[in-house]
Design a protein around this motif. Structure first.
Motif, PDB file in Angstrom:
ATOM      1  N   GLN A 190     -11.979 -55.488  98.590  1.00  0.00           N
ATOM      2  CA  GLN A 190     -12.233 -54.305  99.405  1.00  0.00           C
ATOM      3  C   GLN A 190     -12.192 -53.043  98.547  1.00  0.00           C
ATOM      4  OE1 GLN A 190     -10.047 -54.192 103.139  1.00  0.00           O
ATOM      5  NE2 GLN A 190      -9.817 -56.409 103.114  1.00  0.00           N
ATOM      6  N   GLN A 191     -12.728 -51.975  99.107  1.00  0.00           N
ATOM      7  CA  GLN A 191     -12.828 -50.708  98.385  1.00  0.00           C
ATOM      8  C   GLN A 191     -11.486 -50.247  97.840  1.00  0.00           C
ATOM      9  OE1 GLN A 191     -14.981 -48.691  97.210  1.00  0.00           O
ATOM     10  NE2 GLN A 191     -14.304 -46.568  97.381  1.00  0.00           N
ATOM     11  N   CYS A 192     -10.446 -50.298  98.665  1.00  0.00           N
ATOM     12  CA  CYS A 192      -9.137 -49.827  98.213  1.00  0.00           C
ATOM     13  C   CYS A 192      -8.609 -50.676  97.066  1.00  0.00           C
ATOM     14  CB  CYS A 192      -8.142 -49.817  99.373  1.00  0.00           C
ATOM     15  SG  CYS A 192      -7.966 -51.392 100.230  1.00  0.00           S
ATOM     16  N   GLN A 193      -8.883 -51.969  97.105  1.00  0.00           N
ATOM     17  CA  GLN A 193      -8.447 -52.856  96.019  1.00  0.00           C
ATOM     18  C   GLN A 193      -9.213 -52.564  94.728  1.00  0.00           C
ATOM     19  OE1 GLN A 193      -9.310 -56.412  98.225  1.00  0.00           O
ATOM     20  NE2 GLN A 193      -7.181 -56.707  98.853  1.00  0.00           N
ATOM     21  N   ARG A 194     -10.502 -52.334  94.849  1.00  0.00           N
ATOM     22  CA  ARG A 194     -11.311 -51.998  93.677  1.00  0.00           C
ATOM     23  C   ARG A 194     -10.835 -50.688  93.041  1.00  0.00           C
ATOM     24  NH1 ARG A 194     -16.339 -54.503  93.194  1.00  0.00           N
ATOM     25  NH2 ARG A 194     -16.732 -56.092  94.788  1.00  0.00           N
ATOM     26  N   LEU A 195     -10.507 -49.726  93.883  1.00  0.00           N
ATOM     27  CA  LEU A 195     -10.043 -48.440  93.369  1.00  0.00           C
ATOM     28  C   LEU A 195      -8.770 -48.612  92.550  1.00  0.00           C
ATOM     29  CD1 LEU A 195     -10.600 -46.189  96.521  1.00  0.00           C
ATOM     30  CD2 LEU A 195     -11.812 -45.999  94.348  1.00  0.00           C
ATOM     31  N   TRP A 196      -7.835 -49.402  93.068  1.00  0.00           N
ATOM     32  CA  TRP A 196      -6.587 -49.599  92.340  1.00  0.00           C
ATOM     33  C   TRP A 196      -6.810 -50.369  91.050  1.00  0.00           C
ATOM     34  CZ3 TRP A 196      -1.955 -47.931  91.497  1.00  0.00           C
ATOM     35  CH2 TRP A 196      -1.058 -48.733  90.785  1.00  0.00           C
ATOM     36  N   LEU A 197      -7.564 -51.449  91.120  1.00  0.00           N
ATOM     37  CA  LEU A 197      -7.801 -52.273  89.932  1.00  0.00           C
ATOM     38  C   LEU A 197      -8.502 -51.472  88.839  1.00  0.00           C
ATOM     39  CD1 LEU A 197      -8.882 -55.508  91.816  1.00  0.00           C
ATOM     40  CD2 LEU A 197      -6.792 -55.232  90.453  1.00  0.00           C
ATOM     41  N   SER A 198      -9.427 -50.624  89.225  1.00  0.00           N
ATOM     42  CA  SER A 198     -10.084 -49.758  88.240  1.00  0.00           C
ATOM     43  C   SER A 198      -9.092 -48.775  87.641  1.00  0.00           C
ATOM     44  CB  SER A 198     -11.248 -49.012  88.894  1.00  0.00           C
ATOM     45  OG  SER A 198     -12.236 -49.914  89.341  1.00  0.00           O
ATOM     46  N   HIS A 199      -8.188 -48.286  88.481  1.00  0.00           N
ATOM     47  CA  HIS A 199      -7.178 -47.329  88.012  1.00  0.00           C
ATOM     48  C   HIS A 199      -6.279 -47.939  86.946  1.00  0.00           C
ATOM     49  CE1 HIS A 199      -4.015 -44.303  88.084  1.00  0.00           C
ATOM     50  NE2 HIS A 199      -3.138 -45.242  88.410  1.00  0.00           N
ATOM     51  N   VAL A 200      -5.901 -49.212  87.133  1.00  0.00           N
ATOM     52  CA  VAL A 200      -4.989 -49.848  86.168  1.00  0.00           C
ATOM     53  C   VAL A 200      -5.748 -50.603  85.077  1.00  0.00           C
ATOM     54  CG1 VAL A 200      -3.089 -50.006  87.794  1.00  0.00           C
ATOM     55  CG2 VAL A 200      -4.730 -51.889  87.660  1.00  0.00           C
ATOM     56  N   GLY A 201      -7.071 -50.516  85.098  1.00  0.00           N
ATOM     57  CA  GLY A 201      -7.865 -51.076  84.013  1.00  0.00           C
ATOM     58  C   GLY A 201      -8.052 -52.581  84.054  1.00  0.00           C
ATOM     59  N   ASP A 223     -14.374 -58.866  86.935  1.00  0.00           N
ATOM     60  CA  ASP A 223     -15.178 -60.077  86.786  1.00  0.00           C
ATOM     61  C   ASP A 223     -14.351 -61.353  86.948  1.00  0.00           C
ATOM     62  OD1 ASP A 223     -13.740 -59.621  84.502  1.00  0.00           O
ATOM     63  OD2 ASP A 223     -15.371 -60.032  83.095  1.00  0.00           O
ATOM     64  N   ASN A 224     -13.029 -61.231  86.979  1.00  0.00           N
ATOM     65  CA  ASN A 224     -12.158 -62.375  87.215  1.00  0.00           C
ATOM     66  C   ASN A 224     -11.363 -62.091  88.487  1.00  0.00           C
ATOM     67  OD1 ASN A 224     -10.077 -64.315  87.267  1.00  0.00           O
ATOM     68  ND2 ASN A 224     -10.032 -64.459  85.034  1.00  0.00           N
ATOM     69  N   ILE A 225     -11.859 -62.587  89.619  1.00  0.00           N
ATOM     70  CA  ILE A 225     -11.290 -62.211  90.909  1.00  0.00           C
ATOM     71  C   ILE A 225      -9.901 -62.802  91.105  1.00  0.00           C
ATOM     72  CG2 ILE A 225     -11.678 -62.159  93.402  1.00  0.00           C
ATOM     73  CD1 ILE A 225     -13.614 -60.507  91.669  1.00  0.00           C
ATOM     74  N   GLU A 226      -9.671 -64.002  90.578  1.00  0.00           N
ATOM     75  CA  GLU A 226      -8.325 -64.571  90.715  1.00  0.00           C
ATOM     76  C   GLU A 226      -7.309 -63.724  89.963  1.00  0.00           C
ATOM     77  OE1 GLU A 226      -5.934 -68.830  90.401  1.00  0.00           O
ATOM     78  OE2 GLU A 226      -8.030 -68.696  89.753  1.00  0.00           O
ATOM     79  N   LEU A 227      -7.667 -63.270  88.775  1.00  0.00           N
ATOM     80  CA  LEU A 227      -6.791 -62.370  88.030  1.00  0.00           C
ATOM     81  C   LEU A 227      -6.555 -61.083  88.805  1.00  0.00           C
ATOM     82  CD1 LEU A 227      -5.272 -61.546  85.425  1.00  0.00           C
ATOM     83  CD2 LEU A 227      -7.474 -60.687  84.549  1.00  0.00           C
ATOM     84  N   CYS A 228      -7.610 -60.565  89.427  1.00  0.00           N
ATOM     85  CA  CYS A 228      -7.488 -59.354  90.246  1.00  0.00           C
ATOM     86  C   CYS A 228      -6.489 -59.569  91.383  1.00  0.00           C
ATOM     87  CB  CYS A 228      -8.846 -58.964  90.816  1.00  0.00           C
ATOM     88  SG  CYS A 228     -10.021 -58.332  89.597  1.00  0.00           S
ATOM     89  N   CYS A 229      -6.586 -60.715  92.034  1.00  0.00           N
ATOM     90  CA  CYS A 229      -5.683 -61.009  93.151  1.00  0.00           C
ATOM     91  C   CYS A 229      -4.234 -61.058  92.683  1.00  0.00           C
ATOM     92  CB  CYS A 229      -6.074 -62.328  93.816  1.00  0.00           C
ATOM     93  SG  CYS A 229      -7.609 -62.243  94.770  1.00  0.00           S
ATOM     94  N   HIS A 230      -3.985 -61.702  91.570  1.00  0.00           N
ATOM     95  CA  HIS A 230      -2.618 -61.779  91.053  1.00  0.00           C
ATOM     96  C   HIS A 230      -2.107 -60.397  90.649  1.00  0.00           C
ATOM     97  CE1 HIS A 230      -1.944 -66.076  91.196  1.00  0.00           C
ATOM     98  NE2 HIS A 230      -3.126 -66.301  90.648  1.00  0.00           N
ATOM     99  N   GLU A 231      -2.994 -59.556  90.125  1.00  0.00           N
ATOM    100  CA  GLU A 231      -2.606 -58.193  89.775  1.00  0.00           C
ATOM    101  C   GLU A 231      -2.205 -57.413  91.028  1.00  0.00           C
ATOM    102  OE1 GLU A 231      -1.675 -54.848  87.688  1.00  0.00           O
ATOM    103  OE2 GLU A 231      -2.179 -56.805  86.844  1.00  0.00           O
ATOM    104  N   LEU A 232      -2.959 -57.574  92.098  1.00  0.00           N
ATOM    105  CA  LEU A 232      -2.634 -56.897  93.357  1.00  0.00           C
ATOM    106  C   LEU A 232      -1.287 -57.364  93.891  1.00  0.00           C
ATOM    107  CD1 LEU A 232      -6.159 -57.113  95.016  1.00  0.00           C
ATOM    108  CD2 LEU A 232      -5.039 -55.008  94.276  1.00  0.00           C
ATOM    109  N   ILE A 233      -1.056 -58.674  93.835  1.00  0.00           N
ATOM    110  CA  ILE A 233       0.169 -59.249  94.393  1.00  0.00           C
ATOM    111  C   ILE A 233       1.414 -58.752  93.668  1.00  0.00           C
ATOM    112  CG2 ILE A 233       1.429 -61.437  94.690  1.00  0.00           C
ATOM    113  CD1 ILE A 233      -1.405 -62.733  95.107  1.00  0.00           C
ATOM    114  N   ARG A 234       1.318 -58.524  92.372  1.00  0.00           N
ATOM    115  CA  ARG A 234       2.502 -58.084  91.623  1.00  0.00           C
ATOM    116  C   ARG A 234       2.592 -56.561  91.476  1.00  0.00           C
ATOM    117  NH1 ARG A 234      -0.164 -61.158  87.390  1.00  0.00           N
ATOM    118  NH2 ARG A 234      -1.482 -59.814  86.096  1.00  0.00           N
ATOM    119  N   THR A 235       1.716 -55.852  92.139  1.00  0.00           N
ATOM    120  CA  THR A 235       1.735 -54.386  92.067  1.00  0.00           C
ATOM    121  C   THR A 235       2.953 -53.824  92.802  1.00  0.00           C
ATOM    122  OG1 THR A 235      -0.672 -54.199  91.902  1.00  0.00           O
ATOM    123  CG2 THR A 235       0.522 -52.288  92.733  1.00  0.00           C
TER     124      THR A 235
END
Length: 230
Positions: free
Chosen positions: A95-106, A110-122
């Motif tokens: 979602q947009q809010c998730q993309r915004l955060w992931l872009s913010h933390v760099g 392209d690796n959505i599973e990695l993105c999900c784990h990054e969100l979970i430990r935020t």
């Protein structure tokens, strides 16, 4: 002016104004209400509300801190966990809010599973500290004050509020149900099953209080006007 339209609904002679993370999922499941979008065909409703208070508008509001915690639990805990569990690891599921955060933390997208784990430990406090620079870029974090505005192109109308209801108070929900004829006994809360307790630091609390000061003032103002239906 913000570029998002917050959810608005029509039921009989009432306009129901709300925000994301403020009974949006519940209202979407109600067959007797229809969502409206402010455009050239529906701005007449806003004009009539402003001119003669018909249709009457009711506002569903929520304590800004409770709303933010619900947003955080949903977007940074429940949804990424569900994406992993269900194998929904495609870019369009972010979602947009998730993309915004992931872009913010760099974190690359392209690796959505990695993105999900990054969100979970935020950590929640990290999101709060970032929020002042990003809150107007996603509909979930826009101030609730904006739900009172009917906007189309260069037209902006602040709607008259007939009654307001704080959704975290059971007696308010009961009265909202009586007024609208909607059964509020079965609330839809997407974060009830998130067992993690989210605690905000005092610094985060102060950020949210400052960021959503207009929402707090709006709730206090409408409360002072006794717009809660007795």
């Amino acid at each position: 002016m913000h570029s998002f339209q917050l959810p608005a609904y029509k039921k009989d002679s009432l306009l129901i104004l709300t925000s994301f993370k403020v009974m949006y999922s519940f209202l979407e499941k109600q067959e007797e209400v229809s969502r409206i979008f402010w455009n050239k065909r529906t701005m007449s409703l806003a004009i009539l509300n402003k001119a003669i208070n018909r249709p009457r508008a009711v506002a569903l509001l929520r304590d800004p801190k409770a709303r933010f915690i619900s947003y955080f639990k949903d977007k940074f805990r429940k949804e990424p966990l569900r994406m992993i569990r269900e194998g929904r690891l495609q870019p369009h599921n972010l979602q947009q809010c998730q993309r915004l955060w992931l872009s913010h933390v760099g974190v690359p997208l392209d690796n959505i599973e990695l993105c999900c784990h990054e969100l979970i430990r935020t950590p929640v406090d990290s999101v709060v500290e970032w929020l002042p620079e990003a809150y107007k870029n996603d509909a979930h974090t826009l101030p609730q004050y904006y739900c009172l505005l009917a906007c189309w192109r260069n037209i902006q109308i602040k709607l008259n509020i007939y009654k307001m209801f704080l959704i975290d108070q059971d007696d308010h929900l009961e009265q909202f149900g009586k007024l609208t004829g909607i059964d509020t006994c079965h609330k839809v809360n997407h974060t009830d099953d998130v067992s993690e307790t989210i605690r905000l630091s005092s610094f985060s609390n102060s950020i949210l209080q400052n960021l959503y000061a207009d929402d707090i003032e709006l709730i206090n103002e409408l409360s002072a006007k006794k717009l809660f239906l007795k």
